[in-house]
Design a protein around this motif. Sequence first.
Motif, PDB file in Angstrom:
ATOM      1  N   GLN A 119      10.243  13.681 -19.055  1.00 51.57           N
ATOM      2  CA  GLN A 119      10.123  13.330 -17.650  1.00 51.57           C
ATOM      3  C   GLN A 119      10.975  12.104 -17.344  1.00 51.57           C
ATOM      4  O   GLN A 119      11.153  11.220 -18.194  1.00 51.57           O
ATOM      5  CB  GLN A 119       8.655  13.039 -17.300  1.00 51.57           C
ATOM      6  CG  GLN A 119       7.717  14.207 -17.532  1.00 51.57           C
ATOM      7  CD  GLN A 119       8.042  15.378 -16.624  1.00 51.57           C
ATOM      8  OE1 GLN A 119       8.316  15.178 -15.432  1.00 51.57           O
ATOM      9  NE2 GLN A 119       8.044  16.585 -17.179  1.00 51.57           N
ATOM     10  N   PRO A 120      11.500  12.036 -16.122  1.00 53.25           N
ATOM     11  CA  PRO A 120      12.226  10.823 -15.735  1.00 53.25           C
ATOM     12  C   PRO A 120      11.353   9.583 -15.943  1.00 53.25           C
ATOM     13  O   PRO A 120      10.174   9.577 -15.581  1.00 53.25           O
ATOM     14  CB  PRO A 120      12.538  11.055 -14.251  1.00 53.25           C
ATOM     15  CG  PRO A 120      12.579  12.547 -14.115  1.00 53.25           C
ATOM     16  CD  PRO A 120      11.538  13.060 -15.058  1.00 53.25           C
ATOM     17  N   GLY A 121      11.927   8.573 -16.539  1.00 53.93           N
ATOM     18  CA  GLY A 121      11.178   7.359 -16.870  1.00 53.93           C
ATOM     19  C   GLY A 121      10.789   7.278 -18.324  1.00 53.93           C
ATOM     20  O   GLY A 121      10.434   6.203 -18.830  1.00 53.93           O
ATOM     21  N   ASP A 122      10.837   8.411 -19.035  1.00 51.80           N
ATOM     22  CA  ASP A 122      10.537   8.384 -20.463  1.00 51.80           C
ATOM     23  C   ASP A 122      11.636   7.623 -21.213  1.00 51.80           C
ATOM     24  O   ASP A 122      12.821   7.692 -20.847  1.00 51.80           O
ATOM     25  CB  ASP A 122      10.450   9.802 -21.035  1.00 51.80           C
ATOM     26  CG  ASP A 122       9.183  10.519 -20.619  1.00 51.80           C
ATOM     27  OD1 ASP A 122       8.272   9.840 -20.106  1.00 51.80           O
ATOM     28  OD2 ASP A 122       9.114  11.749 -20.814  1.00 51.80           O
ATOM     29  N   VAL A 123      11.247   6.908 -22.266  1.00 52.58           N
ATOM     30  CA  VAL A 123      12.200   6.261 -23.163  1.00 52.58           C
ATOM     31  C   VAL A 123      11.989   6.843 -24.554  1.00 52.58           C
ATOM     32  O   VAL A 123      10.899   6.731 -25.125  1.00 52.58           O
ATOM     33  CB  VAL A 123      12.024   4.732 -23.189  1.00 52.58           C
ATOM     34  CG1 VAL A 123      12.982   4.113 -24.203  1.00 52.58           C
ATOM     35  CG2 VAL A 123      12.258   4.141 -21.807  1.00 52.58           C
ATOM     36  N   ILE A 124      13.015   7.494 -25.072  1.00 50.11           N
ATOM     37  CA  ILE A 124      12.931   8.167 -26.364  1.00 50.11           C
ATOM     38  C   ILE A 124      13.655   7.307 -27.397  1.00 50.11           C
ATOM     39  O   ILE A 124      14.809   6.922 -27.193  1.00 50.11           O
ATOM     40  CB  ILE A 124      13.566   9.559 -26.308  1.00 50.11           C
ATOM     41  CG1 ILE A 124      12.935  10.386 -25.178  1.00 50.11           C
ATOM     42  CG2 ILE A 124      13.437  10.276 -27.641  1.00 50.11           C
ATOM     43  CD1 ILE A 124      13.682  11.673 -24.882  1.00 50.11           C
ATOM     44  N   THR A 125      12.979   6.983 -28.472  1.00 49.01           N
ATOM     45  CA  THR A 125      13.586   6.206 -29.557  1.00 49.01           C
ATOM     46  C   THR A 125      14.017   7.156 -30.664  1.00 49.01           C
ATOM     47  O   THR A 125      13.202   7.924 -31.191  1.00 49.01           O
ATOM     48  CB  THR A 125      12.596   5.175 -30.112  1.00 49.01           C
ATOM     49  OG1 THR A 125      12.213   4.281 -29.061  1.00 49.01           O
ATOM     50  CG2 THR A 125      13.238   4.384 -31.240  1.00 49.01           C
ATOM     51  N   VAL A 126      15.303   7.125 -30.990  1.00 55.70           N
ATOM     52  CA  VAL A 126      15.846   7.951 -32.066  1.00 55.70           C
ATOM     53  C   VAL A 126      16.093   7.030 -33.267  1.00 55.70           C
ATOM     54  O   VAL A 126      16.809   6.030 -33.162  1.00 55.70           O
ATOM     55  CB  VAL A 126      17.148   8.634 -31.641  1.00 55.70           C
ATOM     56  CG1 VAL A 126      17.724   9.437 -32.797  1.00 55.70           C
ATOM     57  CG2 VAL A 126      16.916   9.520 -30.426  1.00 55.70           C
ATOM     58  N   SER A 127      15.482   7.371 -34.408  1.00 58.89           N
ATOM     59  CA  SER A 127      15.580   6.546 -35.615  1.00 58.89           C
ATOM     60  C   SER A 127      16.186   7.343 -36.750  1.00 58.89           C
ATOM     61  O   SER A 127      16.129   8.587 -36.771  1.00 58.89           O
ATOM     62  CB  SER A 127      14.185   6.045 -36.026  1.00 58.89           C
ATOM     63  OG  SER A 127      13.580   5.318 -34.978  1.00 58.89           O
ATOM     64  N   THR A 128      16.751   6.583 -37.740  1.00 57.24           N
ATOM     65  CA  THR A 128      17.351   7.232 -38.903  1.00 57.24           C
ATOM     66  C   THR A 128      16.503   6.990 -40.135  1.00 57.24           C
ATOM     67  O   THR A 128      15.716   6.047 -40.210  1.00 57.24           O
ATOM     68  CB  THR A 128      18.766   6.696 -39.166  1.00 57.24           C
ATOM     69  OG1 THR A 128      18.677   5.297 -39.467  1.00 57.24           O
ATOM     70  CG2 THR A 128      19.658   6.913 -37.961  1.00 57.24           C
ATOM     71  N   SER A 129      16.672   7.880 -41.092  1.00 56.77           N
ATOM     72  CA  SER A 129      16.051   7.740 -42.412  1.00 56.77           C
ATOM     73  C   SER A 129      17.081   8.238 -43.420  1.00 56.77           C
ATOM     74  O   SER A 129      17.456   9.415 -43.392  1.00 56.77           O
ATOM     75  CB  SER A 129      14.756   8.556 -42.496  1.00 56.77           C
ATOM     76  OG  SER A 129      14.220   8.501 -43.797  1.00 56.77           O
ATOM     77  N   THR A 130      17.545   7.326 -44.294  1.00 57.37           N
ATOM     78  CA  THR A 130      18.687   7.631 -45.155  1.00 57.37           C
ATOM     79  C   THR A 130      18.267   7.683 -46.616  1.00 57.37           C
ATOM     80  O   THR A 130      17.501   6.855 -47.094  1.00 57.37           O
ATOM     81  CB  THR A 130      19.789   6.581 -44.975  1.00 57.37           C
ATOM     82  OG1 THR A 130      20.060   6.442 -43.583  1.00 57.37           O
ATOM     83  CG2 THR A 130      21.060   6.978 -45.704  1.00 57.37           C
ATOM     84  N   THR A 131      18.781   8.699 -47.305  1.00 58.26           N
ATOM     85  CA  THR A 131      18.537   8.858 -48.744  1.00 58.26           C
ATOM     86  C   THR A 131      19.865   9.135 -49.436  1.00 58.26           C
ATOM     87  O   THR A 131      20.863   9.483 -48.790  1.00 58.26           O
ATOM     88  CB  THR A 131      17.559  10.013 -49.010  1.00 58.26           C
ATOM     89  OG1 THR A 131      18.098  11.215 -48.473  1.00 58.26           O
ATOM     90  CG2 THR A 131      16.196   9.741 -48.376  1.00 58.26           C
ATOM     91  N   GLY A 132      19.884   9.008 -50.782  1.00 52.96           N
ATOM     92  CA  GLY A 132      21.073   9.350 -51.552  1.00 52.96           C
ATOM     93  C   GLY A 132      21.944   8.128 -51.790  1.00 52.96           C
ATOM     94  O   GLY A 132      21.527   6.980 -51.676  1.00 52.96           O
TER      95      GLY A 132
END
Length: 440
Positions: A119-132
């Motif tokens: 919905q307009p107004g939502d804030v989505i946080t995209v995070s990383t998880s690294t292996t190797g």
Amino acid sequence: MRTMLRGKLTLLFMSFALVLAIPTVALGDNVQTNDVDTGANTSKEPGQSGTANVRIVGTNSPGGDFAGCNVSTTNPATVSFSGSPSGKVTFDGSGSVQITECGSSGAKQLGYQVSSSAQPGDVITVSTSTTGGATGSKYSEDSFTISVTSPPVPSDTTAPVITDVGPTYGPDGSNDWYKSAVTNQFRAADAGSGFASPLTNPYTFTQSSGADEGSAVKINSGPVSDVAGNTNPGIDSTAFKIDLSDPVVNITNAPAEDAKVGICNGIPSPSYTANDVISGVATESDAFTLQPNANSGVGTYTYRAEATDNAGRSGSATRSYSVVYGGAYGGVLQPINANGTSNFKLGSTVPVKFKLECSSGSIANAVAHISVKKVAGGSGEINENISTSAPHDGTQFRYDATNQQYIFNLSTKPLSAGQHEVTIALNDGTTRTASFDLRK
């Protein structure tokens, strides 16, 4: 002095030995901390797509991005992505990329799409998880945010388009007729501002028909409006044929249901009419049954008429009535008086007689059985002649063709003195009675 010098040298040697004795494991771990870089924050509308540019850089020591990098072709790193809140963003493929080289030359891209549920107004946080990476690799993870914005309202002057998809199934009757309620589908599309009310993709509307019948039934889709206020008032479906009613069948020239008809009045010949005002009558048939004695003329008659219309619907009517001997039975004959005043000698043979006849002649194929019981003491003198005929075996009457009458020679030897009632059971289901006295 020499002694003191010797002591200082000894202490220095011991200190040097202690330094050499410090474990060197930490120096051999080769533990590296790499930075994961995904770019800047962004803004998207629900349903829009974007790309995350991902790279791995080495430690922040002099030498640039490649300094201290421990990612290579033989030691690749896998960077996986996740979004919060869950379900607000989806990622291409498995949601991860594999990096085999540090810096911009080893950068990869991963596509994502903001979910329509955002919905307009939502804030989505995209995070990383690294292996190797090489043994002992450590990573300083990165994240960015997606701010969900409202799409601009377009200028829209065109109403939604509605098309007729047709019924959800083919005719279930005959001759292209439907014989049950029809559900028709319509598809709506709007290339401008979108629908004012949410519609389930692919925007299918259904409407059942049950009130209208005939060969040119149409169903209207109803109106559809878009966000800009443009309205399509609706379209009619293609005409189709529907018949929801069975043919109407009426039986005529027949007695009332469960009526009893005297055989001398003649066995009726029922007829019927069949009508269907929607699709018309296609076939008609009738059936006539008699139980249990088809050759006797008496019994229960069931007349059934049936019709099928052009849509394949069937209608029927039945009428059941009984044919009985009725007025064909004229009562017992001599020597038994119909008024019960006959007196016979106990032990004699009493002829029990009756006729079944109409004005057209006698009925010779009836089946009748006799039974007798004592009902009172009785009185009076013997006033009837004694029969010399041999008594019958069993209980069934025989037909005397010469005199056109039914006769049973009843032996009174097993009986006792007194008033007796004789019952004659006819095969039309009716009974007749007569009485007489037996005197010693």
